[in-house]
Enzyme design. Sequence first.
Site, mmCIF file in Angstrom:
data_model
loop_
_atom_site.group_PDB
_atom_site.id
_atom_site.type_symbol
_atom_site.label_atom_id
_atom_site.label_comp_id
_atom_site.label_asym_id
_atom_site.label_seq_id
_atom_site.Cartn_x
_atom_site.Cartn_y
_atom_site.Cartn_z
ATOM 1 N N GLU A 198 25.907 -46.790 28.342
ATOM 2 C CA GLU A 198 26.570 -46.340 29.570
ATOM 3 C C GLU A 198 25.669 -46.397 30.788
ATOM 4 O O GLU A 198 26.164 -46.493 31.913
ATOM 5 C CB GLU A 198 27.026 -44.882 29.407
ATOM 6 C CG GLU A 198 28.192 -44.722 28.454
ATOM 7 C CD GLU A 198 28.428 -43.256 28.096
ATOM 8 O OE1 GLU A 198 27.760 -42.375 28.672
ATOM 9 O OE2 GLU A 198 29.278 -43.019 27.224
ATOM 10 N N ARG B 161 15.873 -34.139 28.512
ATOM 11 C CA ARG B 161 16.950 -33.880 27.555
ATOM 12 C C ARG B 161 18.245 -34.568 27.972
ATOM 13 O O ARG B 161 18.583 -34.586 29.163
ATOM 14 C CB ARG B 161 17.207 -32.371 27.419
ATOM 15 C CG ARG B 161 16.013 -31.652 26.880
ATOM 16 C CD ARG B 161 16.301 -30.239 26.400
ATOM 17 N NE ARG B 161 15.032 -29.578 26.149
ATOM 18 C CZ ARG B 161 14.235 -29.826 25.105
ATOM 19 N NH1 ARG B 161 14.607 -30.692 24.182
ATOM 20 N NH2 ARG B 161 13.074 -29.219 24.979
ATOM 21 N N HIS C 256 16.407 -46.908 28.101
ATOM 22 C CA HIS C 256 16.074 -45.575 27.567
ATOM 23 C C HIS C 256 16.092 -45.612 26.057
ATOM 24 O O HIS C 256 16.917 -46.289 25.447
ATOM 25 C CB HIS C 256 17.036 -44.501 28.093
ATOM 26 C CG HIS C 256 18.494 -44.841 27.935
ATOM 27 N ND1 HIS C 256 19.149 -45.710 28.778
ATOM 28 C CD2 HIS C 256 19.407 -44.447 27.027
ATOM 29 C CE1 HIS C 256 20.399 -45.825 28.409
ATOM 30 N NE2 HIS C 256 20.592 -45.075 27.332
ATOM 31 N N ILE D 146 22.063 -34.896 28.635
ATOM 32 C CA ILE D 146 22.997 -33.897 29.168
ATOM 33 C C ILE D 146 24.098 -33.568 28.157
ATOM 34 O O ILE D 146 24.684 -32.479 28.207
ATOM 35 C CB ILE D 146 23.582 -34.389 30.518
ATOM 36 C CG1 ILE D 146 24.099 -33.238 31.354
ATOM 37 C CG2 ILE D 146 24.658 -35.449 30.301
ATOM 38 C CD1 ILE D 146 24.390 -33.612 32.801
HETATM 39 P P1 5GP Z 1 23.619 -44.856 26.549
HETATM 40 O O1 5GP Z 1 25.030 -44.626 26.105
HETATM 41 O O2 5GP Z 1 23.533 -45.668 27.812
HETATM 42 O O3 5GP Z 1 22.734 -45.361 25.468
HETATM 43 O O4 5GP Z 1 23.044 -43.426 26.856
HETATM 44 C C1 5GP Z 1 23.157 -42.799 28.083
HETATM 45 C C2 5GP Z 1 22.920 -41.330 27.828
HETATM 46 O O5 5GP Z 1 22.685 -40.700 29.077
HETATM 47 C C3 5GP Z 1 24.101 -40.604 27.187
HETATM 48 O O6 5GP Z 1 23.709 -40.058 25.938
HETATM 49 C C4 5GP Z 1 24.479 -39.548 28.208
HETATM 50 O O7 5GP Z 1 24.857 -38.311 27.612
HETATM 51 C C5 5GP Z 1 23.225 -39.409 29.046
HETATM 52 N N1 5GP Z 1 23.444 -39.050 30.435
HETATM 53 C C6 5GP Z 1 24.385 -39.548 31.285
HETATM 54 N N2 5GP Z 1 24.263 -38.985 32.495
HETATM 55 C C7 5GP Z 1 23.225 -38.103 32.416
HETATM 56 C C8 5GP Z 1 22.617 -37.213 33.357
HETATM 57 O O8 5GP Z 1 23.007 -37.109 34.517
HETATM 58 N N3 5GP Z 1 21.561 -36.487 32.913
HETATM 59 C C9 5GP Z 1 21.101 -36.563 31.617
HETATM 60 N N4 5GP Z 1 20.068 -35.789 31.295
HETATM 61 N N5 5GP Z 1 21.652 -37.394 30.714
HETATM 62 C C10 5GP Z 1 22.704 -38.154 31.108
#
Ligand code: 5GP
Length: 114
Positions: free
Chosen positions: A96, A30, A101, A32
């Site tokens: 980020e 899930r 993913h 966070i």
């Molecule tokens: P991006 O913006 O790279 O596509 O998505 C990264 C996602 O990772 C974000 O939706 C953010 O909330 C999630 N995320 C960041 N750090 C953590 C963490 O430590 N654990 C979990 N489960 N999700 C994280």
Amino acid sequence: MSDPCIFCLIVAGNIPGTFVYRDEVVVAFRDITPRAPVHVLVVPAEHIESLATLDEGHREIGGRLLQAAAEVARIEGVAERGYRVVANTGPESGSEVAHLHLHVLAGRPMRGMG
Ligand code: 5GP
Ligand code: ZN
């Protein structure tokens, strides 16, 4: 040494994650900060930076990620209602975390893409 990758740490169990699905190639947990009632991240167990760095050797992993996203939707009970799968890639996407993913988002109506 480069900073440890947060998703590699979750996959390895070194920091906590709420797991939804796991096999030998793919792990799902899930988000966070959920942006929908269902918000699950589907990641390769192996560190791959992004969709942009998937190459010939990753063909099976790419397919397994997509299959796992569909399996997560079934597990979460949203397969019939519908769901959105997103892979933010590159600076303008707002990505980020530099570990490939798929976001599986569901449980509320999504705005159209138009
Ligand atoms: P991006 O913006 O790279 O596509 O998505 C990264 C996602 O990772 C974000 O939706 C953010 O909330 C999630 N995320 C960041 N750090 C953590 C963490 O430590 N654990 C979990 N489960 N999700 C994280
Ligand atoms: Zn990683």
